[in-house]
Design a protein around this motif. Sequence first.
Motif, PDB file in Angstrom:
ATOM      1  N   THR A  92       0.835  -1.208   0.000  1.00 51.81           N
ATOM      2  CA  THR A  92       0.000   0.000   0.000  1.00 51.81           C
ATOM      3  C   THR A  92       0.865   1.251   0.000  1.00 51.81           C
ATOM      4  O   THR A  92       0.373   2.349   0.275  1.00 51.81           O
ATOM      5  N   THR A  93       2.152   1.101  -0.332  1.00 48.54           N
ATOM      6  CA  THR A  93       3.054   2.256  -0.368  1.00 48.54           C
ATOM      7  C   THR A  93       2.616   3.256  -1.423  1.00 48.54           C
ATOM      8  O   THR A  93       2.540   4.462  -1.170  1.00 48.54           O
ATOM      9  N   VAL A  94       2.345   2.760  -2.625  1.00 48.31           N
ATOM     10  CA  VAL A  94       1.830   3.596  -3.712  1.00 48.31           C
ATOM     11  C   VAL A  94       0.818   2.755  -4.482  1.00 48.31           C
ATOM     12  O   VAL A  94       0.813   1.528  -4.393  1.00 48.31           O
ATOM     13  N   ALA A  95      -0.031   3.409  -5.255  1.00 46.60           N
ATOM     14  CA  ALA A  95      -1.002   2.699  -6.082  1.00 46.60           C
ATOM     15  C   ALA A  95      -1.337   3.559  -7.281  1.00 46.60           C
ATOM     16  O   ALA A  95      -1.393   4.799  -7.185  1.00 46.60           O
ATOM     17  N   HIS A  96      -1.569   2.890  -8.399  1.00 44.92           N
ATOM     18  CA  HIS A  96      -2.015   3.640  -9.575  1.00 44.92           C
ATOM     19  C   HIS A  96      -3.507   3.931  -9.472  1.00 44.92           C
ATOM     20  O   HIS A  96      -3.969   5.019  -9.808  1.00 44.92           O
ATOM     21  N   GLY A  97      -4.262   2.938  -9.062  1.00 42.92           N
ATOM     22  CA  GLY A  97      -5.681   3.104  -8.799  1.00 42.92           C
ATOM     23  C   GLY A  97      -6.008   2.415  -7.488  1.00 42.92           C
ATOM     24  O   GLY A  97      -5.393   1.406  -7.145  1.00 42.92           O
ATOM     25  N   GLY A  98      -6.937   2.921  -6.745  1.00 42.51           N
ATOM     26  CA  GLY A  98      -7.246   2.335  -5.444  1.00 42.51           C
ATOM     27  C   GLY A  98      -6.142   2.626  -4.452  1.00 42.51           C
ATOM     28  O   GLY A  98      -5.512   3.692  -4.464  1.00 42.51           O
ATOM     29  N   SER A  99      -5.853   1.639  -3.596  1.00 48.39           N
ATOM     30  CA  SER A  99      -4.900   1.881  -2.506  1.00 48.39           C
ATOM     31  C   SER A  99      -3.772   0.858  -2.465  1.00 48.39           C
ATOM     32  O   SER A  99      -2.923   0.925  -1.582  1.00 48.39           O
ATOM     33  N   ALA A 100      -3.726  -0.082  -3.409  1.00 54.04           N
ATOM     34  CA  ALA A 100      -2.725  -1.143  -3.342  1.00 54.04           C
ATOM     35  C   ALA A 100      -2.098  -1.380  -4.705  1.00 54.04           C
ATOM     36  O   ALA A 100      -2.653  -1.041  -5.755  1.00 54.04           O
ATOM     37  N   SER A 101      -0.904  -1.995  -4.657  1.00 57.15           N
ATOM     38  CA  SER A 101      -0.199  -2.398  -5.867  1.00 57.15           C
ATOM     39  C   SER A 101       0.651  -3.610  -5.513  1.00 57.15           C
ATOM     40  O   SER A 101       0.618  -4.109  -4.389  1.00 57.15           O
ATOM     41  N   LEU A 102       1.456  -4.083  -6.449  1.00 55.87           N
ATOM     42  CA  LEU A 102       2.348  -5.209  -6.215  1.00 55.87           C
ATOM     43  C   LEU A 102       3.778  -4.698  -6.197  1.00 55.87           C
ATOM     44  O   LEU A 102       4.243  -4.111  -7.172  1.00 55.87           O
ATOM     45  N   ALA A 103       4.477  -4.900  -5.075  1.00 55.52           N
ATOM     46  CA  ALA A 103       5.879  -4.486  -4.954  1.00 55.52           C
ATOM     47  C   ALA A 103       6.781  -5.599  -5.467  1.00 55.52           C
ATOM     48  O   ALA A 103       6.622  -6.771  -5.106  1.00 55.52           O
ATOM     49  N   VAL A 104       7.740  -5.222  -6.324  1.00 56.72           N
ATOM     50  CA  VAL A 104       8.685  -6.167  -6.922  1.00 56.72           C
ATOM     51  C   VAL A 104      10.083  -5.772  -6.455  1.00 56.72           C
ATOM     52  O   VAL A 104      10.572  -4.703  -6.794  1.00 56.72           O
ATOM     53  N   THR A 105      10.717  -6.623  -5.661  1.00 57.31           N
ATOM     54  CA  THR A 105      12.019  -6.303  -5.069  1.00 57.31           C
ATOM     55  C   THR A 105      12.993  -7.468  -5.265  1.00 57.31           C
ATOM     56  O   THR A 105      12.654  -8.490  -5.850  1.00 57.31           O
ATOM     57  N   ALA A 106      14.223  -7.265  -4.765  1.00 55.83           N
ATOM     58  CA  ALA A 106      15.259  -8.314  -4.737  1.00 55.83           C
ATOM     59  C   ALA A 106      15.597  -8.841  -6.125  1.00 55.83           C
ATOM     60  O   ALA A 106      15.913 -10.018  -6.294  1.00 55.83           O
ATOM     61  N   ARG A 107      15.566  -7.991  -7.110  1.00 57.26           N
ATOM     62  CA  ARG A 107      15.897  -8.403  -8.474  1.00 57.26           C
ATOM     63  C   ARG A 107      17.410  -8.424  -8.667  1.00 57.26           C
ATOM     64  O   ARG A 107      18.092  -7.445  -8.401  1.00 57.26           O
ATOM     65  N   ALA A 108      17.932  -9.532  -9.156  1.00 60.39           N
ATOM     66  CA  ALA A 108      19.375  -9.656  -9.380  1.00 60.39           C
ATOM     67  C   ALA A 108      19.744  -9.531 -10.849  1.00 60.39           C
ATOM     68  O   ALA A 108      20.920  -9.477 -11.195  1.00 60.39           O
ATOM     69  N   ALA A 109      18.749  -9.497 -11.732  1.00 62.43           N
ATOM     70  CA  ALA A 109      18.995  -9.367 -13.166  1.00 62.43           C
ATOM     71  C   ALA A 109      17.795  -8.666 -13.796  1.00 62.43           C
ATOM     72  O   ALA A 109      16.695  -8.661 -13.234  1.00 62.43           O
ATOM     73  N   THR A 110      18.013  -8.070 -14.968  1.00 65.62           N
ATOM     74  CA  THR A 110      16.938  -7.276 -15.574  1.00 65.62           C
ATOM     75  C   THR A 110      15.736  -8.117 -15.962  1.00 65.62           C
ATOM     76  O   THR A 110      14.608  -7.614 -15.991  1.00 65.62           O
ATOM     77  N   TRP A 111      15.943  -9.422 -16.240  1.00 64.56           N
ATOM     78  CA  TRP A 111      14.821 -10.262 -16.654  1.00 64.56           C
ATOM     79  C   TRP A 111      13.980 -10.743 -15.481  1.00 64.56           C
ATOM     80  O   TRP A 111      12.880 -11.270 -15.677  1.00 64.56           O
ATOM     81  N   GLN A 112      14.459 -10.551 -14.280  1.00 61.76           N
ATOM     82  CA  GLN A 112      13.734 -11.010 -13.101  1.00 61.76           C
ATOM     83  C   GLN A 112      12.643 -10.007 -12.712  1.00 61.76           C
ATOM     84  O   GLN A 112      12.839  -8.797 -12.781  1.00 61.76           O
ATOM     85  N   GLY A 113      11.506 -10.547 -12.316  1.00 62.10           N
ATOM     86  CA  GLY A 113      10.389  -9.687 -11.950  1.00 62.10           C
ATOM     87  C   GLY A 113       9.120 -10.484 -11.797  1.00 62.10           C
ATOM     88  O   GLY A 113       9.149 -11.688 -11.514  1.00 62.10           O
ATOM     89  N   PRO A 114       7.971  -9.868 -12.015  1.00 61.75           N
ATOM     90  CA  PRO A 114       6.688 -10.571 -11.833  1.00 61.75           C
ATOM     91  C   PRO A 114       6.262 -11.274 -13.121  1.00 61.75           C
ATOM     92  O   PRO A 114       6.448 -10.769 -14.232  1.00 61.75           O
ATOM     93  N   ALA A 115       5.662 -12.465 -12.973  1.00 62.71           N
ATOM     94  CA  ALA A 115       5.178 -13.238 -14.110  1.00 62.71           C
ATOM     95  C   ALA A 115       3.798 -13.791 -13.787  1.00 62.71           C
ATOM     96  O   ALA A 115       3.516 -14.164 -12.649  1.00 62.71           O
ATOM     97  N   LEU A 116       2.945 -13.860 -14.810  1.00 56.49           N
ATOM     98  CA  LEU A 116       1.582 -14.355 -14.647  1.00 56.49           C
ATOM     99  C   LEU A 116       1.350 -15.510 -15.613  1.00 56.49           C
ATOM    100  O   LEU A 116       1.540 -15.376 -16.826  1.00 56.49           O
ATOM    101  N   ASP A 117       0.914 -16.639 -15.075  1.00 54.33           N
ATOM    102  CA  ASP A 117       0.589 -17.803 -15.896  1.00 54.33           C
ATOM    103  C   ASP A 117      -0.745 -17.544 -16.604  1.00 54.33           C
ATOM    104  O   ASP A 117      -1.776 -17.372 -15.971  1.00 54.33           O
ATOM    105  N   VAL A 118      -0.700 -17.522 -17.947  1.00 54.68           N
ATOM    106  CA  VAL A 118      -1.931 -17.288 -18.715  1.00 54.68           C
ATOM    107  C   VAL A 118      -2.274 -18.493 -19.582  1.00 54.68           C
ATOM    108  O   VAL A 118      -3.100 -18.394 -20.484  1.00 54.68           O
ATOM    109  N   LEU A 119      -1.677 -19.646 -19.296  1.00 54.57           N
ATOM    110  CA  LEU A 119      -1.970 -20.850 -20.059  1.00 54.57           C
ATOM    111  C   LEU A 119      -3.453 -21.200 -19.916  1.00 54.57           C
ATOM    112  O   LEU A 119      -3.986 -21.271 -18.804  1.00 54.57           O
TER     113      LEU A 119
END
Length: 662
Positions: free
Chosen positions: A65-92
């Motif tokens: 809840t540190t920042v949000a684009h809409g509403g009051s919450a978002s997803l924080a992405v931290t501890a990245r060791a490489a540029t390709w690391q981050g959030p992923a969503l399974d859409v299979l």
Amino acid sequence: MRLTPTRAALALLTAAALATPALMAAGPVAAADEPAPVTVVTNDFEDGTTQGWAPRGAAALAPSTTVAHGGSASLAVTARAATWQGPALDVLGRLALGTQYTISAWVRPADGAAADSARLSVERRSGGVASYDQVAGNTAVTAGGWTQLTGRYTPATEVDFFSLYVETAGATGSFFLDDVSISYVPARPVQTDIPAIRDVVTEFPVGAAITAAETVGAHGQLLARHFSSVTPGNALKWDATEPTENTFRFTDADPLIAYAKAHGMAVRGHTLLWHNQTPAWVFTDPAGAPMTATAADKELLLARLSNHIRTVAAHYGTDIGVWDVVNEVIDESQPDGLRRSPWYTITGLDYIRTAFRVAREAAPHAKLFINDYNTNVPAKRDALFNLVAELRAEGVPIDGVGHQMHINVDWPSVAETEAMIRTFQPLGVEQQITEMDVSIYRANDESFPAPPADRLLRQAAVYRDMVALFRRYAGDITSVTVWGLADDNTWLDTFPVTRKDAPLLFDTALQAKEAYWGVIGRSSPSASASPSASASPSASASPSASVSPSASASSGPGAGCSVSYRVTGTWPGGFQGEVTVTNTGRQALTGWSLGWSFADGQRITQAWNGTATQAGAAVTVANVSWNGAVPAGGTASFGFLGSWTGANSVPAAFTLNGQACG
């Protein structure tokens, strides 16, 4: 061809018009009733969970809840060791084959994070083989504000792993993700009551560059209806076919070739060798060090090249009848006109000789082409001509020259393009238009929420006049390919800057544009009035969309002369100018010398249609042998390249043969 450096296009100054059917102008057309978008995925993170998003690599994800684009919450992405690391969503299983989806996500770097670029990508796997597709290209993101990443994506192959993810280009700082959505608009039917391009333009095959997305659903129907050849846009390049040494994969290209065979379409193979999209290992010696111009490194590099070409060409055999063997080897800024790629610095010209000779052995049935961009530019055109003439004289089996023709609504002129074609006629080679598109933009700082009607009309005039020219030269031009099927999937959406372009013949809903009607030489059903003269391409217009807006100035009539001085293109550290001198006196000129002074330290580095000298700020340009005679009321023109820093003001005054001109 894509992911190329910015193109500082040059322009000649003579225009020519073709006697082609009049292009009718149309005002804005009211949009038909469109189906409402259907949303299949939405993530706002307001429920305090990651909503299915999982870490990719070492990244850590947590609701915030540190920042949000809409509403009051978002997803924080931290501890990245490489540029390709981050959030992923399974859409299979959540997205349907052949349906085009609009994917959107909002990203905000954490406070204190370095400015970077972010992008949306897809990883898909079939039989354990991974492939990667870009949905939204590199988009600048900075701390303190939210940035939307958005793009279109069409699933085209059956997979057993399917993941959407966010990555960055340069830094590994933390960021926030919010308001993710995946939606689609039910497709409109492909128009079947309009002429097929392949049935109207019969002088040569008309093709389109494709990805797998263009072979399924409505895209596949549109492609098969209008085009008689295809070019795999990226699937045959080195990074796609041999990502690691001697490990070949044809997962991306095989379905495209199969589609072409099933629909009786020819295939242009693009490309066996290029300085871009070549894995780093190709230029690394056995010890892991970068190769240098030693005999051992040269031998190893040419052996790798030979093995690659033999394997890829043999895999497809007679299914591919034309190969772009080498791509973009000319750099007209070099004294010898040759690009200083690792290929050249390690092997000299032997990489080109080897590529063509091995390709001839591996594909004796195929026509072998050398392909490049901006071949309408005199300096580049002539360097390519000299190279092809030299190699053919040695017996190197070059069958043809490919002209990419990535152009825009104002550049180049028909006359420049005709000069390009005529230049190569003495060599007796085939010529093909290999990657044509017509950007609606004139400059990098333009961006439209929707394509303006006047730009689409001008674009249609360019397509009309260029295709009419190619048909006139059907004895030389043996194929014309547009670089894409429709505006929903074009590399120009992310190059040279990220913005929505509309460079092709069909719009994002796969409906025929004015450009389509220009190609087939008919007025569109929505036409309502004749176009203005500005609808035709002109040599006095600004160059390609990779340069800055033109600036122009004219001195008034003076003692028998007037001058038009225009900056037609600007890029970091350089610019292009064109100058036209009009003889307003009563006597013909038998020779001329134009002078001016630069106020901001500009320097002329190259000129054409004139001989330039410069001493300090003072510039003198004299006629060349063919344009010294200027009748009363006539004009003489020349162009030049220059350097600049800080400012690039137009000269305040000119002299012609020592007398003030305006």
